[in-house]
Design an enzyme around this catalytic site. Structure first.
Site, short mmCIF file in Angstrom:
data_model
loop_
_atom_site.label_atom_id
_atom_site.label_comp_id
_atom_site.label_asym_id
_atom_site.label_seq_id
_atom_site.Cartn_x
_atom_site.Cartn_y
_atom_site.Cartn_z
N ASP A 103 22.29 44.83 72.90
CA ASP A 103 23.13 45.80 74.33
C ASP A 103 24.50 44.98 74.46
O ASP A 103 24.67 43.51 75.01
CB ASP A 103 22.25 45.41 75.78
CG ASP A 103 22.74 46.28 76.91
OD1 ASP A 103 22.82 47.50 76.91
OD2 ASP A 103 23.68 45.52 77.55
N TYR A 108 32.93 43.59 78.22
CA TYR A 108 32.55 42.40 78.08
C TYR A 108 33.53 41.71 77.06
O TYR A 108 33.63 40.47 76.94
CB TYR A 108 31.11 42.15 77.26
CG TYR A 108 29.85 42.82 78.04
CD1 TYR A 108 30.26 43.06 79.38
CD2 TYR A 108 28.86 43.00 77.52
CE1 TYR A 108 29.35 43.49 80.26
CE2 TYR A 108 28.01 43.43 78.12
CZ TYR A 108 27.83 43.82 79.53
OH TYR A 108 26.78 44.42 80.08
N LYS A 137 28.68 50.74 76.21
CA LYS A 137 28.87 51.28 77.35
C LYS A 137 30.22 51.38 77.57
O LYS A 137 31.22 50.75 77.15
CB LYS A 137 28.31 50.47 78.55
CG LYS A 137 27.08 49.80 78.54
CD LYS A 137 26.64 48.92 79.73
CE LYS A 137 25.49 48.11 79.47
NZ LYS A 137 25.77 46.96 78.56
N HIS A 170 29.23 53.14 82.37
CA HIS A 170 28.95 51.70 82.73
C HIS A 170 28.59 51.94 84.17
O HIS A 170 27.93 51.08 84.80
CB HIS A 170 30.13 50.81 82.14
CG HIS A 170 29.48 49.21 82.35
ND1 HIS A 170 29.94 48.52 81.40
CD2 HIS A 170 28.29 48.76 82.96
CE1 HIS A 170 29.44 47.42 81.75
NE2 HIS A 170 28.51 47.64 82.52
#
Length: 451
Positions: A103, A108, A137, A170
């Site tokens: 994931d 990030y 996402k 997201h």
């Protein structure tokens, strides 16, 4: 392989019931996925072989999805990269340990390392891309159709993939798009450092207005105020525009399935009005202190599987609360009963609750422990006891300094599980505040207030 009742043994693909029965069998990591010739079937698994039944992929159970292939669980999360090379090494080790679901997310700021880790892991195990389930996402700044395409193409390039198995919106909020070259921290954006992990400033636009609060601005670029935060339509980008761009990606084969994350029923209803392709999952915060039974029931009625993050309550971000959870007597008791760790019990609890758990560790030993959850089952009585831990305690209500929570419904004022007659209001910091409170104004005689 484990022996069946008849004494024969099954060397191929095994099955596990997610509603709480024990494992029928397990299989080594191998591509051979033939049918078991053994005719013995455990009655408990016959009873669970409906919606809650999953097969094993490698050593992991998997959740059937509305579109695309089944999602292996637990999934391996990639949030927070503190040092160069850490994520690459961790993802490689996770695949070697047996994880088949990775994931990741645009925000990030580590997708390139994730992709390198996946490539390293595949090379080390002899697996192929199709043996791994990859979730991506799309961040809040990339909600207009052209920005969705940009975000997806960049993620695919960074991950070294031709397609994603799942692509999620997201958060329901949309922020002003900020080109990377124009990002100026403390001028038009901020550069977050989350527990030592740096994230790209262009994902966190902030429109500054003197001493007033910082606002990310809506998808239309307007600044926002306390009365109009602008992160929802009409100032924010409408869900329909984003979702139609996602559907186009499905049509082109760039993603196999699409879904959402952190969406409430009201948000999901808006997408269902216009959706051609199904909402294939809703990824939510999920742990015993936040079980969200009403959202679970809603998603069940709509045929939307749930994926849960913060399964272990993010010890790196919520060390005190995670320690409190891990020390809950019922969890400690279940762990001792099955000779398991509390994290293993939490992961198994999520699976039996019908939620695909996401977990993360950079320690190979803990990675191994966290997927060894198929050889025991939590009893029905213990599942009932764990349900009583629900406090509606949410650690992630507003994404990255946004100005408004996505969760404006019943999560903000909820009954405390231990005493349903004492509701509590969620606070910006610290634990929820029980109500009513008891006041101490006016003491007429000595000892009165103390008593």
């Amino acid at each position: 392989a484990l022996p069946h009742a008849s004494g024969s043994s099954c060397q191929v693909r095994a099955r596990i019931c997610l509603v709480g029965c024990a494992v029928v069998g397990r299989t080594p990591l191998a591509r051979s996925m033939g049918q078991c010739s053994c005719k013995d079937t455990h009655s408990s698994c016959k009873e669970g072989a409906q919606d809650g039944f999953a097969t094993l992929i490698g050593d992991l159970p998997s959740m059937k999805m509305p579109r695309g292939k089944a999602m292996p669980m637990p999934g391996y999360g990639t949030f927070l990269t503190r040092t160069a090379g850490e994520t690459r090494a961790a993802v490689k080790e996770a695949i070697i340990a047996g994880y088949r679901h990775i994931d990741c997310a645009q925000v990030y700021t580590n997708e390139q390392e994730v992709g390198q880790g996946i490539a390293d892991g595949l090379a080390a195990t002899g697996l192929r891309r199709e043996d791994i389930y990859i979730t991506g996402k799309c961040w809040n700044t990339h909600r207009k159709a052209e920005h969705v395409k940009m975000a997806l193409n960049e993620s695919l390039a960074n991950l070294g993939c031709a397609y994603l198995d799942m692509y999620l919106i997201h958060w329901p909020q949309s922020y002003k798009y900020l080109p990377r070259a124009d990002a100026k921290p403390d001028v038009n954006c901020v550069a977050p450092d989350v527990n030592g992990a740096a994230m790209a400033p262009e994902y966190f636009p902030m429109l500054f207005h003197g001493k007033s609060p910082k606002h990310p601005g809506g998808g239309d670029g307007k600044a926002g105020t306390m009365s109009n935060d602008c992160v929802y339509a009409p100032n924010g980008v409408a869900f329909s525009e984003t979702w139609q761009a996602f559907e186009e990606a499905v049509d082109k084969g760039l993603v196999k399935a699409i879904g959402v994350a952190n969406f409430t029923p009201a948000h999901i209803d808006e997408i269902l009005k216009i959706a051609r392709h199904p909402i294939s999952c809703n990824q939510i915060e999920h742990h015993p202190y936040l079980q969200q039974p009403k959202l679970k029931e809603y998603c069940k009625t709509k045929g939307i599987p749930l994926v849960g993050y913060a399964t272990l309550l993010n010890p790196s971000l919520q060390d005190e609360k995670a320690a409190e959870l891990w020390e809950e007597p019922i969890l400690v008791s279940i762990a001792a009963k099955h000779s398991k760790s509390v994290p293993q019990v939490l992961i198994r609890w999520a699976i039996q609750a019908g939620v695909v758990p996401l977990v993360k560790s950079v320690s190979p030993d803990r990675m191994q422990q966290n997927i060894q959850v198929c050889d025991f089952a939590i009893s029905a009585d213990d599942m009932v006891a764990l349900a009583k831990l629900d406090r509606c305690w949410r650690h992630n209500s507003v994404p990255s300094r946004g100005v408004v929570s996505a969760f404006v419904d019943e999560d903000l004022v909820a009954a405390v599980a231990q005493d349903a007659s004492a509701p509590a209001t969620k606070m910006p910091r610290g634990k929820a505040m029980p109500m009513p409170g008891y006041g101490t104004f006016l003491s007429r005689t000595a000892g009165e207030t103390r008593a």
